[in-house]
Design a protein around this motif. Structure first.
Motif, mmCIF file in Angstrom:
data_model
loop_
_atom_site.group_PDB
_atom_site.id
_atom_site.type_symbol
_atom_site.label_atom_id
_atom_site.label_comp_id
_atom_site.label_asym_id
_atom_site.label_seq_id
_atom_site.Cartn_x
_atom_site.Cartn_y
_atom_site.Cartn_z
ATOM 1 N N ARG A 172 23.104 19.085 29.523
ATOM 2 C CA ARG A 172 22.091 18.614 30.269
ATOM 3 C C ARG A 172 22.468 18.230 31.577
ATOM 4 N NH1 ARG A 172 19.608 16.598 25.991
ATOM 5 N NH2 ARG A 172 17.581 17.583 25.225
ATOM 6 N N PHE A 197 17.228 23.114 27.670
ATOM 7 C CA PHE A 197 16.577 23.468 26.126
ATOM 8 C C PHE A 197 15.150 23.486 26.371
ATOM 9 C CE2 PHE A 197 20.124 20.801 25.597
ATOM 10 C CZ PHE A 197 20.951 21.172 24.707
ATOM 11 N N ALA A 226 25.192 18.377 23.685
ATOM 12 C CA ALA A 226 23.896 18.550 24.225
ATOM 13 C C ALA A 226 23.565 17.742 25.591
ATOM 14 C CB ALA A 226 22.570 18.412 23.413
ATOM 15 N N ALA A 282 23.782 24.768 20.223
ATOM 16 C CA ALA A 282 23.668 23.678 20.625
ATOM 17 C C ALA A 282 21.882 23.287 20.568
ATOM 18 C CB ALA A 282 23.926 23.389 22.021
ATOM 19 N N GLU A 283 21.486 22.216 20.143
ATOM 20 C CA GLU A 283 20.026 21.890 19.935
ATOM 21 C C GLU A 283 19.852 20.946 20.688
ATOM 22 O OE1 GLU A 283 19.430 21.991 15.908
ATOM 23 O OE2 GLU A 283 19.096 24.139 15.681
ATOM 24 N N ALA A 284 18.517 20.830 21.296
ATOM 25 C CA ALA A 284 18.050 19.475 22.267
ATOM 26 C C ALA A 284 18.465 18.349 21.706
ATOM 27 C CB ALA A 284 16.575 19.929 22.417
ATOM 28 N N LEU A 320 23.448 27.574 24.042
ATOM 29 C CA LEU A 320 22.298 27.396 23.135
ATOM 30 C C LEU A 320 22.373 28.622 22.048
ATOM 31 C CD1 LEU A 320 21.482 25.634 25.447
ATOM 32 C CD2 LEU A 320 19.362 26.155 25.231
#
Lengths: 516, 409
Positions: free
Chosen positions: A478, B344, A474, A509-511, A504
């Motif tokens: 970013r 996200f 993650a 994939a998670e924050a 995602l």
């Protein structure tokens, strides 16, 4: 609390700080270097990759031109493996002042900087994507310099000589005492605090140098300038390209690895954290680049990033930083602020880092009492790997055969095998994939981590027990995303959508996946 | 002669729209520049990540593609899709009350509405120990990440079992796609099971990267489960993702079997019918290798996809246009507002697209249709951040269904 002592404490793990550390080691001084991030995480790593011939400064700053010419030759001798001898071209296009080349050529001669006029047709033969409307073309001794390689080579040299290089450690306090300087250092990984006693502290913290000096009660006014660069997804030129006109925003294109870099803009900023890229900067770089390579806009822009250059600004006045002299300033705070143990080194350019370091260590050595001459100009830096770009070369030179089931390629864009990535992860002990990126160029190619990041995260998780549950996926997503944002139109936007959908939607994939 | 339809785009929305229009008696031709993005898909049908659509439908903005379908329309679309995909030999399992909870390759939990049986078998609502197979030859799947991710999310009883591939299955190129093709052959499955059986003592439910067959996945799954005597499930890997590829191949086969021609490769430009004073589109002009070629039709469906697929193009100038007819999209002219700094977080660009009327026809900002016979389905529709909402396939199916109904009148 642990207290260490050293003769020279250097703040900043960029080219200047490491250059000082290496020079001091060679003069048998005991050194410790402290860096708050990774090697080259600041300005030295956010750089366009150009080893100047000096020609760029022939008119605007002849002293810098002479420095560049000399240092260019020295670096080719001592750090060959970090330099790709691409050569450079100065190009006068219909957009450029027609009288400038003759004036510039005369200035190059005066500064002793080699510049040879060639036929426009010969330049086109060498670089077919150049504009066919070239007025004049000149060959110069520019080259591409891999700053990460250079920094790692120096760090290795320092450690081999018995010096210490402390990464992810931040200076939080600096006190001047009669017997020397006392520094308080906090580890950014585990929060532990140590003290370091040093006879002399060298402040080579670039844009942070002002706040470092302030800790010791010294005054160091800086002018900060943000320089934005854009990487194109392919290597459109194999030669460094310069516009033959007065230095201005967006006048160079440098081939680096599999990509080429358009550089740079120059905007005054207030803080080292002002790295946000504005659309006009990207538009300008692409438009200026197009003057040399007309088809530029049809190629994909891969990524944009910015670095902060810090220059010494003794008198007030917020002028553009490009017009300040690029030559460095060495400030002895004994004279200026009655802080006898503190020396600051500010400004300069990557090409002349060695000369700056020499000046610093001359001063420091004078303070400590010693008379060894500088020897960095003829001492080769420890050899790391060399990874220059040519089709097929990297496959041939790869010690682990590239297409092997036992050792597959994890990052296809940059040809990074599983074994070389695990080696890097083990050596750094860092679960941060961004560190592997700086070491190996992981995720720096056209996919920007969309595919390789998962494979790399899996490897991190398998090797390091301290790794986050998702192996750092993650965080790396970013980080890569950030550099794509300024280029979010056309194919750049498609790439963003691809990255987001793969990571995602498909991989889930998670924050918070990289929370420990 | 029956009415003719051109569908532009061969992703999930385009293939489904074509099949549903065909089943309503229309003559259909698909023209597609690329292959859509099913190879990036997990192969499941995401309708609404957080639960049944009926709970959320009322809260959606009026222009959200699922709001137009409503939960009844969505259910009807899903039922038609399930019938189609069953006919294509790739049966899906649909969740009833609560969503299916399936493991992902990072060990997170993917909530979805319908999934092929090989994935649905991995439902985390079933209790009992799970093993995840670590296949060292495969770089695109990490059993370690799956297991540690699931554990960190409270799924107990997950272990990893080492399962190197025998040479017959690994071949010279151990990509999931190639292995899947090899496993379509019974002899390779036999070799695999002989090799793996001793390693699987005590294993009752085994999760593997999605590679269990490409052409006949249902038969491959049944055969392997019978030979090994355990329950198997798949987890999607990095692209090309097998469950997405199987869905694409199955729907394409069905198209061919039902007389839908697929023209592949050319980019297309929309053509306006001059005789109708610009009220109708007459067809498309395809840039084929032999030069421009006109395809005329009574109705046209844009199933050209979103940002990734090139259904619309965002220019440096700040303009955003559909890529076939050049219809303007509703987007801020300031490019800085298109994307935020964190992938996200919600993204404005993800919601760009065409707005449509109740028959799925693109409309301008004042609500008037651009062309009375132009329809749109799938990723080109405005108003949804599919990645965040977990709504991508739900929108594809519901809008394809509404477009087919809209055309049939």
């Amino acid at each position: 609390m642990t207290t260490l002592s050293t003769q020279v404490l250097i703040i900043g793990g960029g080219a200047t700080g490491l250059g000082v550390a290496w020079d001091a080691c060679l003069r048998s001084l005991q050194v410790t270097l402290v860096e708050q991030g990774d090697l080259g995480q600041g300005t030295s790593g956010r750089y366009h990759g150009l080893l100047h011939s000096g020609a760029r400064y022939a008119i605007s700053d002849p002293a810098s031109a002479v420095d560049c010419r000399r240092e260019n030759r020295i670096l080719r001798g001592i750090a060959r493996h970090t330099i790709e001898p691409t050569g450079g071209l100065f190009l006068s296009t219909p957009h450029d002042p027609p009288e400038y080349p003759d004036r510039w050529l005369a200035a190059c001669r005066a500064a002793g900087v080699p510049a040879l006029e060639i036929a426009a047709a010969a330049a086109l033969q060498r670089e077919p994507l150049l504009t066919p409307r070239l007025a004049r073309a000149f060959e110069v001794d520019d080259a591409a310099l891999d700053s990460f390689e250079l920094l790692h080579a120096m760090a290795r040299g320092v450690v081999d000589c018995g010096g210490s290089v402390l990464l992810r450690q931040r200076l939080v306090g600096l006190v001047s005492r009669p017997e020397g300087m006392l520094a308080r250092i906090v580890s950014l990984t585990d929060g532990s605090v140590i003290q370091i006693e040093a006879a002399v502290v060298v402040n080579a913290a670039g844009p942070y140098a002002g706040s470092i000096a302030a800790m010791a009660g010294a005054h160091l006014p800086l002018a900060l300038g943000k320089g934005t660069m854009v990487a194109m997804a392919s290597r459109l030129t194999h030669t460094v390209l310069n516009r033959c006109k007065p230095p201005h925003d967006g006048d160079i294109i440098v081939p680096v690895g599999t990509v080429c870099i358009l550089g740079t803009t120059d905007t005054p900023v207030v803080s080292p954290a002002d790295l946000a890229i504005e659309p006009w900067e990207v538009n300008l770089l692409l438009a200026e680049g197009q003057a040399m390579i007309p088809s530029l806009r049809r190629h994909r822009a891969l990524r944009a990033w910015a670095g902060i250059r810090a220059l010494h600004r003794p008198a007030a006045g917020a002028s553009e930083t490009r017009s300040l002299p690029r030559s460095h300033a060495l400030i002895d705070h004994r004279v200026e602020d009655e802080v006898p143990g503190l020396v600051s080194i500010i400004g300069g350019k990557l090409t002349t880092y060695r000369k700056m370091a020499e000046d610093v260590v001359d001063l420091v050595q004078g303070r400590l009492g010693g008379g060894r001459p500088c020897s960095t100009q003829h001492t080769p830096l420890p050899l790391q790997s060399a990874r220059f770009y040519s089709v097929g070369e990297r496959l041939r030179s790869s010690p682990d055969r590239a297409v092997s089931e036992a050792d597959p390629i994890l990052c296809e864009c940059e040809m990074i095998s599983r074994s070389s990535l695990s080696q890097a992860i083990r050596a750094s002990g860092s679960a941060d994939l961004d560190d592997a990126r700086r070491d190996l160029r992981l995720g720096m190619g056209p996919c920007q981590g969309a595919f390789c990041a998962y494979r790399a995260a899996a490897l991190v998780a398998a090797i390091l027990p301290s790794a986050p549950a998702d192996g750092g996926l993650a965080g790396f997503a970013r980080e890569r995303w950030r550099g794509l944002v300024p280029l979010a139109w056309g194919r750049g936007l498609r790439q963003l959508d691809l990255l987001r959908r793969v990571q995602l939607e498909l991989l889930g994939a998670e924050a918070g996946g990289d929370d420990r | 002669m029956s009415d003719s339809v051109i569908v532009v785009g061969a992703g999930l929305a385009g293939l489904t729209a074509a099949l549903l229009a065909r089943s309503r008696g229309l003559e259909v031709r698909i023209i597609a520049e690329g292959r859509g993005s099913l190879s990036l898909s997990h192969g499941c049908v995401d309708v609404w990540r957080d639960g049944p659509l009926s709970g959320a439908a009322g809260d959606l903005s009026p222009h959200h593609p699922l709001r137009r379908a409503g939960s009844a329309g969505m259910q009807a679309a899903l039922d038609e899709f399930l019938t189609l995909i069953h006919a294509a030999g790739l049966p899906y399992h649909a969740a009833t009350a609560s969503p299916l909870r399936l493991p992902t390759a990072t060990g997170s939990i993917h909530q979805t509405t319908a999934a092929p049986f090989s994935l649905a078998n991995g439902s985390l609502d079933e209790t009992g120990p799970i093993h995840i197979g670590r296949i060292p030859e495969i770089r695109d799947f990490s059993a370690g990440l799956v297991a540690s991710g699931l554990r960190s999310r409270g799924v107990a009883n997950v272990a990893v079992v080492d399962l190197p591939l025998p040479p017959a299955a690994a071949g010279r190129d151990a990509s999931p796609q190639r292995i899947a093709s090899r496993l379509d052959r019974p002899s390779v499955r036999e070799a695999l099971c002989r090799d793996w059986a001793p390693r699987l003592r005590g294993v009752r439910r085994l999760g593997l990267p999605a590679l269990l067959g490409l052409a006949q996945p249902a038969a491959v799954l049944a055969d392997l489960e019978a030979r090994l005597g355990i329950s198997l499930f798949e987890i999607p890997t990095l692209p090309p993702s097998l469950p997405g590829l199987r869905l694409e191949q199955s729907l394409r086969r069905l198209c061919t079997a039902r007389g839908i021609q697929i023209v592949e490769g050319p980019s297309v430009r929309g053509e306006v019918d001059g005789r109708s004073a610009g009220r109708r589109a007459s067809g498309v002009v395809a840039a084929t290798a032999g030069g421009p070629r006109r395809f005329l039709a009574d109705s046209i469906v844009l199933a050209t996809g979103g940002a990734l697929n090139g259904g619309w193009l965002g220019f440096a100038s700040g303009e955003v246009q559909d890529s076939v007819f050049g219809l303007p999209l509703d987007a801020p002219a300031d490019r800085e507002q298109w994307v935020t700094i964190d992938p996200f977080e919600p993204q404005a660009f993800a919601r760009f697209g065409l707005r449509v009327d109740s028959r799925q026809r693109p409309i301008d900002p004042r609500g008037r249709v651009y062309f009375e016979n132009l329809f749109a389905a799938g990723g080109i529709l405005a108003g949804a951040d599919r990645t965040r909402e977990g709504s991508r396939q739900g929108i594809d199916l519901a809008s394809a269904y509404l477009a087919a109904r809209g055309i049939a009148g």
